[in-house]
Design a protein around this motif. Structure first.
Motif: not given
Length: 598
Positions: A163, A37-38, A158, A44-45, A41
């Motif tokens: 997205d 999961n991390e 972030k 995606q950033q 993230e």
């Protein structure tokens, strides 16, 4: 959205494996974890920040760093926006890095530490293409408005609201998209960028699926350069399978990390196995006769037991009992050195001696030798737990045809073969002929369908006596010695074979002290007559299975290692024979002075 597109594949893994550990790395003497999961993230950033930098679909984005989680995170981020990831070996010189930046027209480049950052900043002002440098190491002092820390870059991503654009690009990703340009290290001439597609990697995943079992709970030690196709493809597969990748930035710490990580499967080059093997046998020579006999008995017992198990032959109660005892006394201790039991080891990039394969096999550790090139993504053939033969590189993988042409050259064809070399149509036409990849390697397929490599065509030595000699075979045998770090054999158009040998200085210095040999420098040590006699004997012992014309007749001990900076090695640590021959011409000529050596 095709899950064979790597940007989509990693998203599938993130959804499927969520809180499982994806990555581990060591910092300040302690291990840190990143879950799937991390990882998602951070990918995606990176992807959104790249869009803020206006990275276009199909744009080449560079990664110039040693192995670390950020390497893979940046790579996945690039692929998530349909960019093309272009790795540069962490050890490349500024000139080599500049060549790739210019050839691939890289505008945005990720770099690892201060050393790489300084190499890039040495030419950024004169670069026609490079505009942005993103630095992984937060301790690097940045200069100029072209540089940003990875931390600030992630913060930019972030805050970004892009997205939906990332999702749209990933969803349109195709197996035919170019995933990467991997520049071949090149023992001669300029590097060539091999064009590999997402479909090339997907072909490799299917081939691994057929022969190996990897999943949640498995751990890999990621220490070969991610800039090379071998570790890169394997690491993709680790994440595809929900396994855990443990990053090693300093290759000298591999054996130290193994008991910590306890890897269950991993890829390596033969040098790791050679080092472990030579260290064990060097210690054995210093052991008491009783301990040496026990060790040799345990290895023989382990070998007999494992071969019977492999061939599904009856293992009687006596052999089972002997093996259990051998395991407690010796074999388990060998497994502990490499961090316990393994599903398998993989070896590629250079030949591995049968003696070493059987040593690990006796200890219950299977080393699966494979074969391939950057141009084949990289795997063409491999051994596997379900079918292996030592001394070979296994059977061709699923959906890859292999044939031997009239000259003995190995040709390969299939979904793993590159599209060609970037901007090099002539080189592409020479290497890809009617869909077949000309590997440049010589070999044969045996009666059981296993591929055996005999040598590189360009490396073959033809002596003035007309003898064809495979230098890799000599270097594999002699280079196994505990006191030898590097070896380059010479002999083309010469009367006999000679060698330039770099000692393993840590081992040699210990030996010299034990034997009261005084020295004030490495130069002193390599010129000492007792040291030279010591190496003469060791080379002779390692050369027993060579034909007389293959044996090293004269050699020179070198006070310094061959290096990439010195020009003698490729980034994958292969000897550049032409460079070595030219750079040390006088030294080589002196070994042929007066010729004879019969």
């Amino acid at each position: 959205m095709s899950s064979e597109y790597i940007g989509a594949m990693i998203q599938d893994s993130i959804k499927k494996y969520g809180n499982a550990i994806a990555m581990r790395y060591k910092e300040n003497d302690s291990w840190h974890e990143i879950t799937y999961n991390e990882l998602g993230e951070r990918i995606q950033q990176v992807a959104k920040a790249l869009l803020e930098y206006d990275v276009k679909e199909g744009e080449m984005v560079g990664v110039f760093a040693q192995n670390m989680p950020e390497w893979s995170i940046a790579d996945f981020g690039i692929l998530s926006v349909r960019g093309v990831s272009v790795p540069i070996y962490a050890t490349n010189t500024a000139k080599q890095a500049e060549y790739i930046v210019n050839d691939a027209e890289i505008r945005v480049l990720f770099v690892g530490d201060k050393a790489q950052y300084e190499k890039i900043t040495s030419f950024i002002d004169s670069s026609k293409y490079l505009k942005k440098i993103i630095v992984f190491d937060g301790n690097v002092q940045l200069k100029g408005n072209h540089s940003v820390s990875f931390k600030d870059f992630l913060e930019l991503g972030k805050k970004s609201a892009k997205d939906s654009i990332v999702a749209d690009r990933t969803s349109r990703g195709s197996v035919d998209d170019i995933a990467t340009l991997i520049y071949t290290s090149g023992t001669t001439g300029d590097p060539k960028g091999a064009i590999l597609t997402h479909g090339n990697f997907a072909h490799q995943f299917r081939a691994i699926d057929e022969r190996f079992s990897v999943g949640v709970g498995d751990r890999s030690l990621c220490f070969l350069p991610l800039s090379h196709a071998y570790e890169r493809t394997w690491s993709y597969y680790v994440f595809r399978s929900g396994a855990e990748n443990n990053y090693v930035a300093d290759q000298k710490k591999i054996v130290e990390y193994m008991p910590d990580v306890r890897p269950t499967a991993m890829v390596s080059v033969p040098r790791l196995y050679e080092k472990i093997y030579s260290t064990v046998y060097d210690k054995l020579k210093k052991a008491s006769p009783a301990k040496a006999r026990m060790f040799n008995w345990a290895i023989r017992t382990g070998k007999t037991y494992q071969y019977k198990k492999k061939d599904r032959k009856f293992i009687g109660p006596w052999l089972a009992l002997c093996h259990a005892l051998a395991d407690v006394l010796v074999l388990k201790k060998i497994r502990d050195v490499v961090g316990g039991p393994k599903k398998f080891f993989s070896a590629g990039g250079a030949p591995l001696s049968i003696d070493i394969e059987e040593f690990f096999f006796a200890a219950g550790l299977l080393v699966c030798q494979g074969y391939g090139l950057t141009e084949s993504s990289p795997m063409i053939s491999c051994n596997a737990p379900g079918g292996f033969k030592f001394g070979t590189v296994g059977r061709p993988i699923k959906d890859c045809e292999v044939k031997i042409d009239d000259t003995g050259e190995i040709l390969a064809r299939g979904g793993n073969i590159m599209k060609g070399y970037y901007k090099k149509p002539e080189a592409t036409a020479e290497t890809l002929v009617n869909g077949w990849l000309k590997t440049g390697d010589v070999g044969f397929i045996d009666e059981d369908g296993f591929l055996k490599i005999t040598d590189r065509i360009k490396d073959l030595i033809i002596t003035s006596q007309g003898k064809n000699i495979a230098p890799q075979h000599i270097e594999t045998l002699v280079g196994m010695d505990h006191y030898i770090e590097q070896i380059a054999t010479i002999g083309d158009k010469r009367k006999y074979v000679t060698a330039l040998i770099v000692p393993s200085f840590a081992a040699l210095e210990d030996w010299a002290k034990e034997n009261n040999i005084a020295f004030s420098s490495r130069e002193d040590l390599v010129k000492n007559p007792d040291v030279i006699k010591f190496y003469e004997k060791r080379i002779a012992d390692q050369s027993k299975e060579l034909a007389n014309y293959e044996k090293i007749k004269r050699f020179t001990l070198m006070p310094k290692e061959f290096t990439q900076d010195g020009g003698e090695l490729t980034p994958t640590l292969k000897i550049k024979r032409k460079v070595v021959s030219e750079k040390y011409k006088d030294l080589i000529d002196s070994m042929y002075a007066g010729e004879s050596a019969e």
